[in-house]
Design a protein around this motif. Sequence first.
Motif, PDB file in Angstrom:
ATOM      1  N   ALA A  27       0.833  -1.201   0.000  1.00 51.53           N
ATOM      2  CA  ALA A  27       0.000   0.000   0.000  1.00 51.53           C
ATOM      3  C   ALA A  27       0.873   1.258   0.000  1.00 51.53           C
ATOM      4  O   ALA A  27       0.576   2.223  -0.710  1.00 51.53           O
ATOM      5  CB  ALA A  27      -0.951  -0.008   1.189  1.00 51.53           C
ATOM      6  N   ARG A  28       1.955   1.231   0.776  1.00 50.40           N
ATOM      7  CA  ARG A  28       2.884   2.372   0.780  1.00 50.40           C
ATOM      8  C   ARG A  28       3.556   2.529  -0.587  1.00 50.40           C
ATOM      9  O   ARG A  28       3.712   3.629  -1.089  1.00 50.40           O
ATOM     10  CB  ARG A  28       3.953   2.186   1.847  1.00 50.40           C
ATOM     11  N   ALA A  29       3.943   1.405  -1.177  1.00 48.04           N
ATOM     12  CA  ALA A  29       4.659   1.438  -2.459  1.00 48.04           C
ATOM     13  C   ALA A  29       3.820   2.051  -3.573  1.00 48.04           C
ATOM     14  O   ALA A  29       4.367   2.681  -4.479  1.00 48.04           O
ATOM     15  CB  ALA A  29       5.096   0.023  -2.854  1.00 48.04           C
ATOM     16  N   VAL A  30       2.509   1.876  -3.513  1.00 52.80           N
ATOM     17  CA  VAL A  30       1.656   2.446  -4.566  1.00 52.80           C
ATOM     18  C   VAL A  30       1.048   3.784  -4.145  1.00 52.80           C
ATOM     19  O   VAL A  30       0.199   4.327  -4.835  1.00 52.80           O
ATOM     20  CB  VAL A  30       0.550   1.461  -5.023  1.00 52.80           C
ATOM     21  N   GLY A  31       1.507   4.312  -3.001  1.00 49.21           N
ATOM     22  CA  GLY A  31       1.100   5.643  -2.589  1.00 49.21           C
ATOM     23  C   GLY A  31      -0.199   5.726  -1.800  1.00 49.21           C
ATOM     24  O   GLY A  31      -0.743   6.817  -1.622  1.00 49.21           O
ATOM     25  N   LEU A  32      -0.702   4.612  -1.323  1.00 46.85           N
ATOM     26  CA  LEU A  32      -1.948   4.641  -0.555  1.00 46.85           C
ATOM     27  C   LEU A  32      -1.718   5.002   0.910  1.00 46.85           C
ATOM     28  O   LEU A  32      -2.621   5.499   1.578  1.00 46.85           O
ATOM     29  CB  LEU A  32      -2.652   3.276  -0.627  1.00 46.85           C
ATOM     30  N   LEU A  33      -0.536   4.740   1.411  1.00 46.84           N
ATOM     31  CA  LEU A  33      -0.188   5.064   2.795  1.00 46.84           C
ATOM     32  C   LEU A  33       1.073   5.912   2.807  1.00 46.84           C
ATOM     33  O   LEU A  33       1.844   5.902   1.864  1.00 46.84           O
ATOM     34  CB  LEU A  33       0.072   3.787   3.604  1.00 46.84           C
ATOM     35  N   GLY A  34       1.281   6.611   3.905  1.00 47.24           N
ATOM     36  CA  GLY A  34       2.524   7.361   4.068  1.00 47.24           C
ATOM     37  C   GLY A  34       2.327   8.858   4.003  1.00 47.24           C
ATOM     38  O   GLY A  34       3.151   9.602   4.510  1.00 47.24           O
ATOM     39  N   LEU A  70      -8.677  -1.442   4.880  1.00 39.33           N
ATOM     40  CA  LEU A  70      -8.836  -0.609   3.691  1.00 39.33           C
ATOM     41  C   LEU A  70      -7.724  -0.869   2.671  1.00 39.33           C
ATOM     42  O   LEU A  70      -7.969  -0.863   1.459  1.00 39.33           O
ATOM     43  CB  LEU A  70      -8.887   0.870   4.077  1.00 39.33           C
ATOM     44  N   SER A  71      -6.513  -1.123   3.150  1.00 37.21           N
ATOM     45  CA  SER A  71      -5.409  -1.448   2.240  1.00 37.21           C
ATOM     46  C   SER A  71      -5.689  -2.751   1.510  1.00 37.21           C
ATOM     47  O   SER A  71      -5.499  -2.851   0.294  1.00 37.21           O
ATOM     48  CB  SER A  71      -4.087  -1.562   3.002  1.00 37.21           C
ATOM     49  N   ARG A  72      -6.145  -3.749   2.247  1.00 39.80           N
ATOM     50  CA  ARG A  72      -6.464  -5.035   1.608  1.00 39.80           C
ATOM     51  C   ARG A  72      -7.543  -4.866   0.552  1.00 39.80           C
ATOM     52  O   ARG A  72      -7.440  -5.412  -0.548  1.00 39.80           O
ATOM     53  CB  ARG A  72      -6.927  -6.053   2.646  1.00 39.80           C
ATOM     54  N   LEU A  73      -8.561  -4.104   0.879  1.00 41.18           N
ATOM     55  CA  LEU A  73      -9.647  -3.882  -0.073  1.00 41.18           C
ATOM     56  C   LEU A  73      -9.170  -3.106  -1.296  1.00 41.18           C
ATOM     57  O   LEU A  73      -9.483  -3.458  -2.430  1.00 41.18           O
ATOM     58  CB  LEU A  73     -10.795  -3.142   0.621  1.00 41.18           C
ATOM     59  N   ALA A  74      -8.388  -2.074  -1.079  1.00 37.95           N
ATOM     60  CA  ALA A  74      -7.897  -1.250  -2.185  1.00 37.95           C
ATOM     61  C   ALA A  74      -6.939  -2.014  -3.096  1.00 37.95           C
ATOM     62  O   ALA A  74      -6.897  -1.764  -4.303  1.00 37.95           O
ATOM     63  CB  ALA A  74      -7.202   0.003  -1.637  1.00 37.95           C
ATOM     64  N   LEU A  75      -6.190  -2.946  -2.528  1.00 34.11           N
ATOM     65  CA  LEU A  75      -5.205  -3.699  -3.299  1.00 34.11           C
ATOM     66  C   LEU A  75      -5.749  -5.015  -3.857  1.00 34.11           C
ATOM     67  O   LEU A  75      -5.072  -5.672  -4.636  1.00 34.11           O
ATOM     68  CB  LEU A  75      -3.975  -4.006  -2.433  1.00 34.11           C
ATOM     69  N   GLU A  76      -6.945  -5.377  -3.461  1.00 34.85           N
ATOM     70  CA  GLU A  76      -7.523  -6.667  -3.857  1.00 34.85           C
ATOM     71  C   GLU A  76      -7.535  -6.796  -5.379  1.00 34.85           C
ATOM     72  O   GLU A  76      -7.909  -5.877  -6.096  1.00 34.85           O
ATOM     73  CB  GLU A  76      -8.948  -6.747  -3.321  1.00 34.85           C
ATOM     74  N   ASP A  77      -7.106  -7.962  -5.847  1.00 31.38           N
ATOM     75  CA  ASP A  77      -7.115  -8.176  -7.293  1.00 31.38           C
ATOM     76  C   ASP A  77      -8.474  -8.704  -7.728  1.00 31.38           C
ATOM     77  O   ASP A  77      -9.320  -9.027  -6.910  1.00 31.38           O
ATOM     78  CB  ASP A  77      -5.985  -9.101  -7.738  1.00 31.38           C
ATOM     79  N   ASP A  78      -8.670  -8.772  -9.011  1.00 30.54           N
ATOM     80  CA  ASP A  78      -9.947  -9.242  -9.542  1.00 30.54           C
ATOM     81  C   ASP A  78      -9.777 -10.588 -10.244  1.00 30.54           C
ATOM     82  O   ASP A  78     -10.424 -10.868 -11.241  1.00 30.54           O
ATOM     83  CB  ASP A  78     -10.551  -8.206 -10.487  1.00 30.54           C
ATOM     84  N   PHE A  79      -8.893 -11.430  -9.698  1.00 27.67           N
ATOM     85  CA  PHE A  79      -8.589 -12.712 -10.328  1.00 27.67           C
ATOM     86  C   PHE A  79      -9.835 -13.553 -10.558  1.00 27.67           C
ATOM     87  O   PHE A  79     -10.036 -14.105 -11.632  1.00 27.67           O
ATOM     88  CB  PHE A  79      -7.586 -13.502  -9.489  1.00 27.67           C
ATOM     89  N   GLY A  80     -10.684 -13.656  -9.547  1.00 26.16           N
ATOM     90  CA  GLY A  80     -11.893 -14.472  -9.684  1.00 26.16           C
ATOM     91  C   GLY A  80     -12.784 -13.992 -10.806  1.00 26.16           C
ATOM     92  O   GLY A  80     -13.245 -14.780 -11.648  1.00 26.16           O
ATOM     93  N   ALA A  81     -13.026 -12.704 -10.865  1.00 29.20           N
ATOM     94  CA  ALA A  81     -13.877 -12.139 -11.922  1.00 29.20           C
ATOM     95  C   ALA A  81     -13.240 -12.327 -13.300  1.00 29.20           C
ATOM     96  O   ALA A  81     -13.926 -12.653 -14.270  1.00 29.20           O
ATOM     97  CB  ALA A  81     -14.124 -10.654 -11.645  1.00 29.20           C
TER      98      ALA A  81
END
Length: 98
Positions: A27-34, A70-81
């Motif tokens: 999350a930090r690496a993609v700018g969501l935290l920090g 919130l980080s888990r939700l924001a980073l969640e992939d859409d593999f199943g879909a």
Amino acid sequence: MVTRTRTSTETKEHIALKRNRLVLEQARAVGLLGGAKKMRLSGRVPAGLIEAAKKRAHVCSDTDLLELALSRLALEDDFGARLVRRKGDVPADIDLAI
């Protein structure tokens, strides 16, 4: 020399903490935290839900729980879909044997 093996609970906690750290690092690496914390989130939820989530995530504070969730939700992939959307893309008669 005394060798101590981890109990099942310690192993689960170790795995959870490592997973939490990786999620927050990503999350930090993609700018969501920090950055500056300018947003306040408020809501009413059952106390049992909060306590169960904290216990499962191995966190103590509400803030840590919210950041992690919130980080888990924001980073969640859409593999199943994406997998479901591919249904029918592979010909039924294809030889998958190696």
